[in-house]
Design an enzyme around this catalytic site. Structure first.
Site, PDB file in Angstrom:
ATOM      1  N   GLN A 149      22.677  -5.698 -41.524  1.00 15.69           N
ATOM      2  CA  GLN A 149      22.164  -6.444 -40.360  1.00 15.69           C
ATOM      3  C   GLN A 149      22.853  -7.783 -40.147  1.00 15.69           C
ATOM      4  O   GLN A 149      22.434  -8.559 -39.287  1.00 15.69           O
ATOM      5  CB  GLN A 149      20.653  -6.677 -40.518  1.00 15.69           C
ATOM      6  CG  GLN A 149      19.844  -5.394 -40.502  1.00 15.69           C
ATOM      7  CD  GLN A 149      19.869  -4.695 -39.143  1.00 15.69           C
ATOM      8  OE1 GLN A 149      20.137  -5.311 -38.112  1.00 15.69           O
ATOM      9  NE2 GLN A 149      19.606  -3.400 -39.132  1.00 15.69           N
TER      10      GLN A 149
ATOM     11  N   HIS B 229      15.373  -3.022 -47.082  1.00 17.95           N
ATOM     12  CA  HIS B 229      15.339  -1.696 -46.457  1.00 17.95           C
ATOM     13  C   HIS B 229      15.213  -0.669 -47.584  1.00 17.95           C
ATOM     14  O   HIS B 229      15.698  -0.908 -48.690  1.00 17.95           O
ATOM     15  CB  HIS B 229      16.661  -1.523 -45.700  1.00 17.95           C
ATOM     16  CG  HIS B 229      16.745  -0.313 -44.835  1.00 17.95           C
ATOM     17  ND1 HIS B 229      17.025   0.934 -45.336  1.00 17.95           N
ATOM     18  CD2 HIS B 229      16.616  -0.157 -43.498  1.00 17.95           C
ATOM     19  CE1 HIS B 229      17.073   1.802 -44.331  1.00 17.95           C
ATOM     20  NE2 HIS B 229      16.816   1.163 -43.203  1.00 17.95           N
TER      21      HIS B 229
ATOM     22  N   ASP C 291      23.416  -6.219 -49.151  1.00 17.49           N
ATOM     23  CA  ASP C 291      23.292  -5.233 -48.078  1.00 17.49           C
ATOM     24  C   ASP C 291      23.555  -5.990 -46.775  1.00 17.49           C
ATOM     25  O   ASP C 291      22.722  -6.786 -46.324  1.00 17.49           O
ATOM     26  CB  ASP C 291      21.874  -4.647 -48.118  1.00 17.49           C
ATOM     27  CG  ASP C 291      21.563  -3.796 -46.892  1.00 17.49           C
ATOM     28  OD1 ASP C 291      22.377  -3.767 -45.946  1.00 17.49           O
ATOM     29  OD2 ASP C 291      20.484  -3.170 -46.875  1.00 17.49           O
TER      30      ASP C 291
ATOM     31  N   CYS D 106      11.747   1.422 -41.970  1.00 19.72           N
ATOM     32  CA  CYS D 106      12.229   1.705 -43.336  1.00 19.72           C
ATOM     33  C   CYS D 106      12.062   0.509 -44.257  1.00 19.72           C
ATOM     34  O   CYS D 106      12.905   0.248 -45.129  1.00 19.72           O
ATOM     35  CB  CYS D 106      13.685   2.169 -43.339  1.00 19.72           C
ATOM     36  SG  CYS D 106      13.938   3.714 -42.515  1.00 19.72           S
TER      37      CYS D 106
ATOM     38  N   LYS E 208      26.412  -0.097 -36.718  1.00 22.80           N
ATOM     39  CA  LYS E 208      25.637  -1.276 -36.310  1.00 22.80           C
ATOM     40  C   LYS E 208      26.548  -2.402 -35.834  1.00 22.80           C
ATOM     41  O   LYS E 208      26.106  -3.517 -35.574  1.00 22.80           O
ATOM     42  CB  LYS E 208      24.763  -1.749 -37.475  1.00 22.80           C
ATOM     43  CG  LYS E 208      23.661  -0.753 -37.839  1.00 22.80           C
ATOM     44  CD  LYS E 208      22.750  -1.330 -38.889  1.00 22.80           C
ATOM     45  CE  LYS E 208      21.919  -0.275 -39.584  1.00 22.80           C
ATOM     46  NZ  LYS E 208      20.735   0.132 -38.840  1.00 22.80           N
TER      47      LYS E 208
HETATM   48  N1  PMP Z   1      19.990  -1.800 -44.834  1.00 22.48           N
HETATM   49  C1  PMP Z   1      19.510  -2.392 -43.740  1.00 22.48           C
HETATM   50  C2  PMP Z   1      19.080  -3.833 -43.824  1.00 22.48           C
HETATM   51  C3  PMP Z   1      19.411  -1.682 -42.547  1.00 22.48           C
HETATM   52  O1  PMP Z   1      18.936  -2.272 -41.452  1.00 22.48           O
HETATM   53  C4  PMP Z   1      19.843  -0.339 -42.511  1.00 22.48           C
HETATM   54  C5  PMP Z   1      19.755   0.490 -41.235  1.00 22.48           C
HETATM   55  N2  PMP Z   1      18.541   0.414 -40.582  1.00 22.48           N
HETATM   56  C6  PMP Z   1      20.352   0.233 -43.678  1.00 22.48           C
HETATM   57  C7  PMP Z   1      20.416  -0.531 -44.819  1.00 22.48           C
HETATM   58  C8  PMP Z   1      20.849   1.652 -43.723  1.00 22.48           C
HETATM   59  O2  PMP Z   1      21.957   1.791 -42.905  1.00 22.48           O
HETATM   60  P1  PMP Z   1      22.568   3.235 -42.617  1.00 22.48           P
HETATM   61  O3  PMP Z   1      21.422   4.074 -42.125  1.00 22.48           O
HETATM   62  O4  PMP Z   1      23.598   2.988 -41.569  1.00 22.48           O
HETATM   63  O5  PMP Z   1      23.127   3.749 -43.886  1.00 22.48           O
END
Ligand code: PMP
Length: 401
Positions: free
Chosen positions: A198, A118, A195, A359, A221
């Site tokens: 997910q 991401h 990270d 993203c 999430k």
């Molecule tokens: N890493 C991953 C793999 C994600 O899916 C996301 C959210 N789409 C993020 C980071 C960022 O998370 P947040 O917007 O809650 O900070």
């Protein structure tokens, strides 16, 4: 237990159709218990935490610190002071990228990320590298969406300072072999940041058995409110790292000549935290524990297998991310149709999916596509919803090709 009925938002129609919410990888809905926890905090407990001499401040502080312990247990960290509350995954990664790199990254050093990250696990490292003169190296992945660990071994060298990878890809759904990556990294004395945005709501996470040095995730999430997240870090490293932000609770003593810093975890929690949201996170952990993480995983696997099998019947469908170890994320395109067109038509039928690059633009470049349609399932989704989703796609597909 009728889990679905615990989520009031799901009981509504959009455009006259029952809402089918398949955008769970972006954010999950909240059970009534989480909404009640927020409500109860603001109606009975609201107060700034730590150092307060009065009843409400002491009680709010207790509840806040109890959540830290609940998070520790949830991910099996060794110490509760290794749990730092942040606003979410993005802030957690930015914290580590800024602080760890300030301490350990020198001109010419390297950080390794994977090709399926991401943007939140790419850009903070690029910023740190720009500031300190470092370079990013990237682990490639196969057409199926599997990381190439042989390539990782070749990327590691004497200048590698950290490896940052996701546990699960938000676009491909791949579950990455974190324990194996940590083993490779640690054999070269390189720490690993995971990270976990997910993975945290889909599988049991045990940071000690994974062996990782940092693990970052977002409350929103995993059925908790927006505005709260976690950065887990190993005590030895956190003690070595400088503060990320200054002010509030992170100091021991301040003079104009010199400031000394508070102990862990407060060193990394500057300013008033989002106390109500942290308490909401506790309610979300209680909810997940009540469901049982293995039951959640089994239900979501059933839904994913069922949906994948039926989706294969749709003419012209192309899947992105077909690794054998996956969570409940399905990314696809129908022929050459633009993902946004599919998403918009599904929306008119009451079905919420996400379209676009999610993203993860480097993944889109890897496959040479503009984006995907992404359906992602959570504990409250049902087979009946998948049947309606498939029927909708069967209607839509011929209209678009
Ligand atoms: N890493 C991953 C793999 C994600 O899916 C996301 C959210 N789409 C993020 C980071 C960022 O998370 P947040 O917007 O809650 O900070």
């Amino acid at each position: 237990m009728d889990i679905r009925s615990l989520f009031p938002i799901l009981d509504q129609t959009v455009y006259g159709k029952p809402l089918i919410y398949f955008d769970n990888a972006a954010t999950t809905q909240k059970p009534q218990s989480v909404i009640d926890a927020l409500n109860s905090y603001y109606t009975t407990l609201n107060s700034n935490i730590h150092r307060g001499a009065h009843y409400l401040a002491a009680k709010a502080t207790d509840c806040y610190e109890q959540t830290r312990e609940a998070v520790r247990l949830f991910i099996n960290a060794k110490h509760s002071h290794e749990i730092v509350f942040t606003r979410g995954t993005t802030e957690s990664i930015n914290l580590v990228a800024a602080s760890f790199c300030q301490r350990f990254l020198n001109n010419g050093d390297e950080i390794i990320v994977s090709g399926m990250e991401h943007h939140s696990n790419i850009v903070p490292w690029q910023l740190a590298c720009e500031r300190l003169g470092g370079h990013l190296r990237v682990i490639p992945f196969s057409d199926e969406g599997i990381l190439d660990l042989n390539a990782l071994e070749n990327l590691i060298n004497a200048k590698t300072r950290l490896i940052a990878v996701n546990h699960v890809s938000n676009t491909l759904g791949t579950i990455n072999p974190i324990a194996e990556i940590v083993k490779i990294a640690h054999s070269h004395n390189i720490p690993v940041l995971v990270d976990g945005a997910q993975s945290i709501s889909h599988m049991a996470v045990d940071v000690q058995s994974l062996g990782c040095d940092f693990y970052c995730f977002s409350g929103h999430k995993m059925y908790a409110p927006m505005g709260v997240g976690v950065m887990y870090g190993k005590e030895e490293l956190l003690n070595e790292m400088p503060p990320y932000q200054g002010g509030g609770e992170m100091i021991k003593e301040v003079t104009f000549e010199k400031t000394t810093y508070n102990e862990l975890p407060f060193k990394f929690e500057a300013g008033t935290p989002s106390v109500g949201d942290v308490l909401g996170l506790k309610a979300a952990i209680d909810f997940m524990n009540l469901c049982g993480i293995d039951n959640i995983a089994a239900h979501e696997k059933m839904l994913t297998d069922y949906a994948s099998q039926q989706l294969r019947e749709i003419e012209g469908i192309r899947f992105f991310g077909v690794a054998p170890h996956k969570t409940s994320v399905i990314s696809f395109l129908i022929g050459d149709t633009h993902p946004y067109d599919v998403g918009t038509l599904l929306d008119k039928l009451g079905i919420a999916v996400r379209t676009g690059h999610h993203c993860t633009q480097p993944i889109m470049d890897r496959y040479k596509i503009p984006g995907t349609v992404r359906a992602s399932f959570a504990v409250y989704n049902t087979r009946e919803e998948i049947d309606l989703f498939i029927q909708a796609l069967q209607r839509i597909a011929p209209m678009l090709q």
